[in-house]
Design an enzyme around this catalytic site. Structure first.
Site, PDB file in Angstrom:
ATOM      1  N   HIS A  14      -1.182  -6.863  -4.557  1.00 24.73           N
ATOM      2  CA  HIS A  14      -1.571  -5.795  -3.609  1.00 24.73           C
ATOM      3  C   HIS A  14      -1.956  -6.473  -2.300  1.00 24.73           C
ATOM      4  O   HIS A  14      -3.029  -7.069  -2.195  1.00 24.73           O
ATOM      5  CB  HIS A  14      -2.757  -4.995  -4.159  1.00 24.73           C
ATOM      6  CG  HIS A  14      -3.174  -3.863  -3.263  1.00 24.73           C
ATOM      7  ND1 HIS A  14      -3.377  -2.592  -3.741  1.00 24.73           N
ATOM      8  CD2 HIS A  14      -3.446  -3.798  -1.930  1.00 24.73           C
ATOM      9  CE1 HIS A  14      -3.741  -1.803  -2.748  1.00 24.73           C
ATOM     10  NE2 HIS A  14      -3.794  -2.517  -1.635  1.00 24.73           N
ATOM     11  N   HIS A  16      -1.706  -6.303   2.223  1.00 21.60           N
ATOM     12  CA  HIS A  16      -1.340  -5.681   3.501  1.00 21.60           C
ATOM     13  C   HIS A  16      -0.929  -6.772   4.479  1.00 21.60           C
ATOM     14  O   HIS A  16      -1.735  -7.642   4.810  1.00 21.60           O
ATOM     15  CB  HIS A  16      -2.533  -4.908   4.083  1.00 21.60           C
ATOM     16  CG  HIS A  16      -2.961  -3.766   3.223  1.00 21.60           C
ATOM     17  ND1 HIS A  16      -2.459  -2.491   3.365  1.00 21.60           N
ATOM     18  CD2 HIS A  16      -3.822  -3.717   2.168  1.00 21.60           C
ATOM     19  CE1 HIS A  16      -3.007  -1.700   2.448  1.00 21.60           C
ATOM     20  NE2 HIS A  16      -3.831  -2.423   1.709  1.00 21.60           N
ATOM     21  N   LEU A  17       0.324  -6.711   4.921  1.00 19.56           N
ATOM     22  CA  LEU A  17       0.807  -7.702   5.892  1.00 19.56           C
ATOM     23  C   LEU A  17       0.929  -7.129   7.292  1.00 19.56           C
ATOM     24  O   LEU A  17       1.099  -7.892   8.247  1.00 19.56           O
ATOM     25  CB  LEU A  17       2.175  -8.246   5.467  1.00 19.56           C
ATOM     26  CG  LEU A  17       2.190  -9.231   4.299  1.00 19.56           C
ATOM     27  CD1 LEU A  17       3.627  -9.628   3.958  1.00 19.56           C
ATOM     28  CD2 LEU A  17       1.357 -10.473   4.609  1.00 19.56           C
ATOM     29  N   ARG A  18       0.889  -5.778   7.432  1.00 17.11           N
ATOM     30  CA  ARG A  18       1.073  -5.128   8.742  1.00 17.11           C
ATOM     31  C   ARG A  18       2.449  -5.490   9.328  1.00 17.11           C
ATOM     32  O   ARG A  18       3.380  -5.769   8.597  1.00 17.11           O
ATOM     33  CB  ARG A  18      -0.050  -5.504   9.729  1.00 17.11           C
ATOM     34  CG  ARG A  18      -1.462  -5.487   9.154  1.00 17.11           C
ATOM     35  CD  ARG A  18      -1.925  -4.140   8.688  1.00 17.11           C
ATOM     36  NE  ARG A  18      -3.358  -4.152   8.396  1.00 17.11           N
ATOM     37  CZ  ARG A  18      -3.942  -3.352   7.540  1.00 17.11           C
ATOM     38  NH1 ARG A  18      -3.249  -2.481   6.831  1.00 17.11           N
ATOM     39  NH2 ARG A  18      -5.242  -3.397   7.350  1.00 17.11           N
ATOM     40  N   ASN A  42       1.647   1.039   4.086  1.00 21.28           N
ATOM     41  CA  ASN A  42       0.912   1.955   4.986  1.00 21.28           C
ATOM     42  C   ASN A  42       0.964   1.482   6.436  1.00 21.28           C
ATOM     43  O   ASN A  42      -0.048   1.269   7.083  1.00 21.28           O
ATOM     44  CB  ASN A  42      -0.535   2.164   4.517  1.00 21.28           C
ATOM     45  CG  ASN A  42      -1.362   0.903   4.490  1.00 21.28           C
ATOM     46  OD1 ASN A  42      -0.839  -0.200   4.312  1.00 21.28           O
ATOM     47  ND2 ASN A  42      -2.668   1.039   4.666  1.00 21.28           N
ATOM     48  N   LYS A 100       3.908   3.546  -3.930  1.00 18.94           N
ATOM     49  CA  LYS A 100       2.465   3.619  -3.729  1.00 18.94           C
ATOM     50  C   LYS A 100       2.032   5.059  -3.476  1.00 18.94           C
ATOM     51  O   LYS A 100       2.566   5.729  -2.594  1.00 18.94           O
ATOM     52  CB  LYS A 100       2.075   2.743  -2.525  1.00 18.94           C
ATOM     53  CG  LYS A 100       0.605   2.790  -2.160  1.00 18.94           C
ATOM     54  CD  LYS A 100      -0.271   2.105  -3.193  1.00 18.94           C
ATOM     55  CE  LYS A 100      -1.749   2.348  -2.927  1.00 18.94           C
ATOM     56  NZ  LYS A 100      -2.460   1.200  -2.406  1.00 18.94           N
ATOM     57  N   HIS A 137      -3.735   4.480  -5.317  1.00 19.92           N
ATOM     58  CA  HIS A 137      -5.051   4.391  -4.669  1.00 19.92           C
ATOM     59  C   HIS A 137      -5.891   5.501  -5.293  1.00 19.92           C
ATOM     60  O   HIS A 137      -5.735   6.667  -4.943  1.00 19.92           O
ATOM     61  CB  HIS A 137      -4.929   4.566  -3.147  1.00 19.92           C
ATOM     62  CG  HIS A 137      -6.248   4.424  -2.445  1.00 19.92           C
ATOM     63  ND1 HIS A 137      -6.545   3.361  -1.618  1.00 19.92           N
ATOM     64  CD2 HIS A 137      -7.368   5.193  -2.489  1.00 19.92           C
ATOM     65  CE1 HIS A 137      -7.792   3.497  -1.167  1.00 19.92           C
ATOM     66  NE2 HIS A 137      -8.315   4.599  -1.682  1.00 19.92           N
ATOM     67  N   HIS A 175      -6.994  -1.872  -6.963  1.00 19.18           N
ATOM     68  CA  HIS A 175      -8.337  -2.249  -6.516  1.00 19.18           C
ATOM     69  C   HIS A 175      -9.449  -1.434  -7.189  1.00 19.18           C
ATOM     70  O   HIS A 175     -10.194  -0.707  -6.528  1.00 19.18           O
ATOM     71  CB  HIS A 175      -8.469  -2.180  -4.996  1.00 19.18           C
ATOM     72  CG  HIS A 175      -7.839  -0.986  -4.326  1.00 19.18           C
ATOM     73  ND1 HIS A 175      -8.062   0.305  -4.723  1.00 19.18           N
ATOM     74  CD2 HIS A 175      -6.983  -0.897  -3.283  1.00 19.18           C
ATOM     75  CE1 HIS A 175      -7.384   1.130  -3.953  1.00 19.18           C
ATOM     76  NE2 HIS A 175      -6.709   0.418  -3.077  1.00 19.18           N
ATOM     77  N   LEU A 220     -12.164   0.084   1.406  1.00 23.07           N
ATOM     78  CA  LEU A 220     -11.989   1.235   0.526  1.00 23.07           C
ATOM     79  C   LEU A 220     -11.105   0.848  -0.654  1.00 23.07           C
ATOM     80  O   LEU A 220     -10.094   0.181  -0.430  1.00 23.07           O
ATOM     81  CB  LEU A 220     -11.358   2.406   1.290  1.00 23.07           C
ATOM     82  CG  LEU A 220     -12.290   3.066   2.310  1.00 23.07           C
ATOM     83  CD1 LEU A 220     -11.517   4.035   3.194  1.00 23.07           C
ATOM     84  CD2 LEU A 220     -13.438   3.785   1.601  1.00 23.07           C
ATOM     85  N   ASP A 248      -5.729  -6.996  -1.987  1.00 22.58           N
ATOM     86  CA  ASP A 248      -5.953  -5.953  -0.975  1.00 22.58           C
ATOM     87  C   ASP A 248      -6.403  -6.586   0.335  1.00 22.58           C
ATOM     88  O   ASP A 248      -7.141  -5.958   1.106  1.00 22.58           O
ATOM     89  CB  ASP A 248      -6.969  -4.905  -1.460  1.00 22.58           C
ATOM     90  CG  ASP A 248      -6.910  -3.614  -0.644  1.00 22.58           C
ATOM     91  OD1 ASP A 248      -5.935  -3.428   0.105  1.00 22.58           O
ATOM     92  OD2 ASP A 248      -7.841  -2.806  -0.764  1.00 22.58           O
ATOM     93  N   HIS A 252      -7.767  -6.394   9.901  1.00 26.19           N
ATOM     94  CA  HIS A 252      -8.003  -5.577  11.099  1.00 26.19           C
ATOM     95  C   HIS A 252      -8.636  -6.516  12.114  1.00 26.19           C
ATOM     96  O   HIS A 252      -9.430  -7.390  11.727  1.00 26.19           O
ATOM     97  CB  HIS A 252      -8.996  -4.443  10.809  1.00 26.19           C
ATOM     98  CG  HIS A 252      -8.477  -3.391   9.881  1.00 26.19           C
ATOM     99  ND1 HIS A 252      -7.654  -2.367  10.283  1.00 26.19           N
ATOM    100  CD2 HIS A 252      -8.665  -3.208   8.548  1.00 26.19           C
ATOM    101  CE1 HIS A 252      -7.359  -1.591   9.252  1.00 26.19           C
ATOM    102  NE2 HIS A 252      -7.956  -2.082   8.172  1.00 26.19           N
ATOM    103  N   ALA A 264     -11.581   0.151   7.562  1.00 23.92           N
ATOM    104  CA  ALA A 264     -11.883  -0.369   6.227  1.00 23.92           C
ATOM    105  C   ALA A 264     -10.944  -1.518   5.911  1.00 23.92           C
ATOM    106  O   ALA A 264      -9.736  -1.407   6.113  1.00 23.92           O
ATOM    107  CB  ALA A 264     -11.685   0.742   5.196  1.00 23.92           C
TER     108      ALA A 264
HETATM  109  O1  DOR Z   1     -10.066  -1.338   2.684  1.00 26.02           O
HETATM  110  C1  DOR Z   1      -8.916  -0.931   2.715  1.00 26.02           C
HETATM  111  N1  DOR Z   1      -8.062  -1.289   3.692  1.00 26.02           N
HETATM  112  N2  DOR Z   1      -8.512  -0.123   1.742  1.00 26.02           N
HETATM  113  C2  DOR Z   1      -7.316   0.476   1.769  1.00 26.02           C
HETATM  114  O2  DOR Z   1      -7.021   1.213   0.879  1.00 26.02           O
HETATM  115  C3  DOR Z   1      -6.408   0.269   2.922  1.00 26.02           C
HETATM  116  C4  DOR Z   1      -6.678  -0.987   3.589  1.00 26.02           C
HETATM  117  C5  DOR Z   1      -6.004  -1.093   4.931  1.00 26.02           C
HETATM  118  O3  DOR Z   1      -4.816  -0.796   5.032  1.00 26.02           O
HETATM  119  O4  DOR Z   1      -6.658  -1.497   5.885  1.00 26.02           O
HETATM  120 ZN    ZN Z   2      -4.769  -1.747   0.009  1.00 29.59          ZN
END
Ligand code: DOR
Ligand code: ZN
Length: 345
Positions: A14, A16-18, A42, A100, A137, A175, A220, A248, A252, A264
């Site tokens: 799990h 996030h690479l953006r 996302n 997802k 999620h 998560h 989150l 996860d 940011h 988050a």
């Molecule tokens: O803390 C989080 N950040 N929880 C998520 O479900 C999404 C993630 C994000 O994409 O920043």
């Molecule tokens: Zn996530």
């Protein structure tokens, strides 16, 4: 206990690479240690179709520095309009590993998620048929549900009904943050697994709120009480094949985190393996780190574990940068609030 530990190369189930500059900055942090990762969809706009997943995969591979090896395992973002045929084709071709499910409004960029679960029933049935896992999620977002109860209520109101209505659907509870979720996984032998993040093994809700608010510990699902953190540690270090690592790691910029309404996410890609080794050693379970980080995930997804290995060595505390630089601004690296003695050599 030996001061050296060799494991199969781990995977992150799990991540996030953006995109764009952020992708280029964070990808090496993961690819340095991990062979594969399940890539969260996302983005803005989200990765909904097979064609979008294919383009995103190309952008990830383009961003990979020369000489690094990394396999992105793509996911599609489930919407009420998802086309079961498009998904089935993308899964059959090997492009897409899973789908997802974000309840609409649950977290970062989840506005296109699902509100009416009946509308996605045909997609879920198709997924059960073709053996495509659903990554969930697991939080309800109703305004009358306390944020600390969102996960437990989701299990009762959404997850359990979906699983009963869709026999054969393989589900990953992403998560997990509660003893309730860990117990639900343990109680259901078939077609169910859960990822656990690095940060939820380290922080409880006090770390976010006591002595001043700590935006870098806000993610989150939000961290819960200490008893829940301990239950997650017990699950992760148990060796039980249903629990595996999904960091996860969610970058940011500091500018986006340090706001009156901050984003988050904890960014843990850089130091995750050192933290996990410390946690597993504290719990007398170093011999089970490989199961959690490198064996249980591939087994759930029906993939072979990695052939290559990594070696962790123990010594004087390792230091990591406080933040990594990106062209969008600095991203703070998760601070585990304890010395870390294991480094990847
Ligand atoms: O803390 C989080 N950040 N929880 C998520 O479900 C999404 C993630 C994000 O994409 O920043
Ligand atoms: Zn996530």
């Amino acid at each position: 206990m030996s001061d050296s530990l060799t494991l199969r190369r781990p995977d992150d189930w799990h991540l996030h690479l953006r995109d764009g500059a952020m992708l280029r900055a964070v990808l090496p942090e993961t690819a340095r240690h991990f062979a594969r990762a399940i890539i969260m969809p996302n983005l803005v706009p989200p990765v909904v179709t097979g064609a979008q997943a294919s383009d995103y995969r190309d952008r990830i591979l383009d961003a990979l520095p020369a000489g690094m090896q990394f396999q992105p395992l793509m996911t599609l973002y489930l919407t009420e309009e998802t086309d079961p045929d498009d998904l089935a084709a993308a899964h059959a071709s090997g492009l897409v590993t899973s789908v997802k499910l974000y309840p609409a409004g649950a977290t970062t960029n989840s506005a296109s998620g699902v509100s009416d679960f009946d509308k996605v029933r045909p997609v879920l049935e198709r997924m059960a048929e073709i053996g495509c896992p659903l990554c969930v999620h697991g939080e309800v977002v109703d305004a009358d549900i306390d944020i600390f109860d969102r996960e437990a209520v989701f299990i009762d109101r959404v997850l359990d009904p979906i699983r009963r209505a869709t026999p054969g659907l393989r589900v990953v509870m992403e998560h997990i943050t509660t003893k309730t979720a860990a117990a639900y996984v343990r109680a259901h032998e078939k077609d169910l697994g859960a990822t656990i993040t690095t940060h939820h093994l380290v922080i409880n809700r006090n770390h976010i709120l006591v002595g001043g608010i700590k935006p870098h510990y806000y993610c989150l699902p939000v961290a819960k009480r200490e008893e829940h953190r301990l239950a997650l540690r017990a699950a992760a270090t148990s060796g039980d094949a249903r629990f595996f690592l999904g960091t996860d790691s969610a970058p940011h910029t500091d500018a986006a985190k340090l706001q009156p309404c901050g984003c988050a996410g904890c960014f843990t890609a850089t130091n995750t393996l050192s933290i996990l080794a410390e946690v597993f050693e504290q719990d007398g379970a170093l011999d089970r780190l490989e199961a959690f980080a490198a064996l249980n995930g591939p087994a759930f997804y029906g993939l072979p574990p990695n052939e290559e290995t990594i070696t962790l060595t123990k010594g004087a505390p390792v230091s990591y940068p406080d933040h990594i630089a990106t062209d969008e601004g600095p991203v703070t690296v998760f601070d585990p609030m304890m010395p870390l003695h294991w480094r990847v050599s």
